[in-house]
Design a protein around this motif. Structure first.
Motif, PDB file in Angstrom:
ATOM      1  N   ASN A   1       0.809  -1.210   0.000  1.00  0.00           N
ATOM      2  CA  ASN A   1       0.000   0.000   0.000  1.00  0.00           C
ATOM      3  C   ASN A   1       0.850   1.272   0.000  1.00  0.00           C
ATOM      4  O   ASN A   1       0.314   2.374  -0.157  1.00  0.00           O
ATOM      5  N   LEU A   2       2.165   1.107   0.168  1.00  0.00           N
ATOM      6  CA  LEU A   2       3.068   2.258   0.167  1.00  0.00           C
ATOM      7  C   LEU A   2       3.202   2.832  -1.242  1.00  0.00           C
ATOM      8  O   LEU A   2       3.033   2.117  -2.232  1.00  0.00           O
ATOM      9  N   PRO A   3       3.530   4.115  -1.357  1.00  0.00           N
ATOM     10  CA  PRO A   3       3.833   4.686  -2.678  1.00  0.00           C
ATOM     11  C   PRO A   3       5.002   3.938  -3.321  1.00  0.00           C
ATOM     12  O   PRO A   3       5.890   3.426  -2.618  1.00  0.00           O
ATOM     13  N   ASP A   4       5.000   3.850  -4.634  1.00  0.00           N
ATOM     14  CA  ASP A   4       6.048   3.130  -5.353  1.00  0.00           C
ATOM     15  C   ASP A   4       7.440   3.648  -4.991  1.00  0.00           C
ATOM     16  O   ASP A   4       8.392   2.858  -4.855  1.00  0.00           O
ATOM     17  N   GLU A   5       7.569   4.951  -4.821  1.00  0.00           N
ATOM     18  CA  GLU A   5       8.876   5.539  -4.513  1.00  0.00           C
ATOM     19  C   GLU A   5       9.403   5.025  -3.177  1.00  0.00           C
ATOM     20  O   GLU A   5      10.596   4.746  -3.041  1.00  0.00           O
ATOM     21  N   LYS A   6       8.516   4.877  -2.194  1.00  0.00           N
ATOM     22  CA  LYS A   6       8.948   4.402  -0.876  1.00  0.00           C
ATOM     23  C   LYS A   6       9.284   2.917  -0.923  1.00  0.00           C
ATOM     24  O   LYS A   6      10.262   2.469  -0.295  1.00  0.00           O
ATOM     25  N   GLN A   7       8.509   2.135  -1.644  1.00  0.00           N
ATOM     26  CA  GLN A   7       8.837   0.721  -1.818  1.00  0.00           C
ATOM     27  C   GLN A   7      10.223   0.574  -2.451  1.00  0.00           C
ATOM     28  O   GLN A   7      11.041  -0.243  -2.020  1.00  0.00           O
TER      29      GLN A   7
END
Length: 228
Positions: free
Chosen positions: A8-14
């Protein structure tokens, strides 16, 4: 398999978390890896880490599977190209994968992985074998894993094999994957310890083991008698 909160995290954080994992696992084996260093590089709290992963091994396994996400597709493609010939497929797949393992951009990660891998650890990295991943997977993820396994088993030409059930075919697949992993591990251990390695020799060793499994290592008695 990460918890749903990770996805569920933003792609950038993943991506940032996986980059931190790559850095840590490329310089340390799993047993020596530090969660503290990962969360620092990923710019997340330790508490957040445990909202995304059960433990550091969970992240390690997930990172490994992200690197190999296209391997199943390639293996299935090779299987269909070889008309279901399982041994020809593994021979072809190994010749391509070994270049990624020993010369690709993730060579340091793979070196740490395979030089520290024991039998128990090896089993966890085998496709379809990690029951922990299946239990933690979402319904959609579990369905995909099951479909991937089904597609692989259905693509095999069983008339070429002495297998009597799907369970026996799965055992044979696990044995082939075990030979693949153990040959790579031996390549890292013995060749890196001597200051060099040879992908040609590693490939030769793999094909020898593959041939023994396919045709048997025991010489036919009649052939032996004729040679004598």
């Amino acid at each position: 398999m990460p918890y749903e909160t990770f996805f569920n995290l933003p792609d950038e954080k993943q991506k940032r978390i996986l980059e931190a994992a790559k850095k840590e696992f490329s310089q340390s084996a799993l047993k020596d890896a530090s969660i503290a260093d990962i969360v620092k590089d990923a710019e997340i709290s330790r508490g957040s880490f445990y909202q995304y992963f059960a433990d550091i091994e969970d992240l390690y396994l997930y990172y490994f599977h992200t690197l190999g996400k296209d391997n199943h597709k390639q293996l299935l493609l090779n299987l269909r190209q070889h008309q279901g010939d399982l041994f020809a497929t593994f021979d072809d797949f190994f010749s391509h994968w070994i270049l990624e393992i020993f010369k690709g951009e993730n060579v340091l990660f793979y070196k740490n992985l395979f030089t520290s891998m024991d039998y128990r650890g090896m089993h966890k990295f085998m496709p379809f074998a990690d029951k922990k991943m299946h239990r933690k997977a979402t319904t959609a993820q579990r369905k995909k894993l099951e479909n991937d396994q089904k597609a692989m088993l259905e693509a095999v030409d069983r008339t070429l094999l002495d297998v009597k059930s799907e369970q026996e075919l799965q055992l044979l697949l696990q044995l082939l994957i075990h030979i693949t992993f153990s040959t790579i591990a031996d390549g890292y251990r013995y060749h890196f310890e001597n200051g060099y390695y040879s992908t040609q020799q590693i490939s030769k060793d793999f094909r020898l083991k593959l041939n023994w499994l396919k045709n048997g290592a025991q010489r036919d008695k009649k052939v032996k008698e004729n040679n004598e």
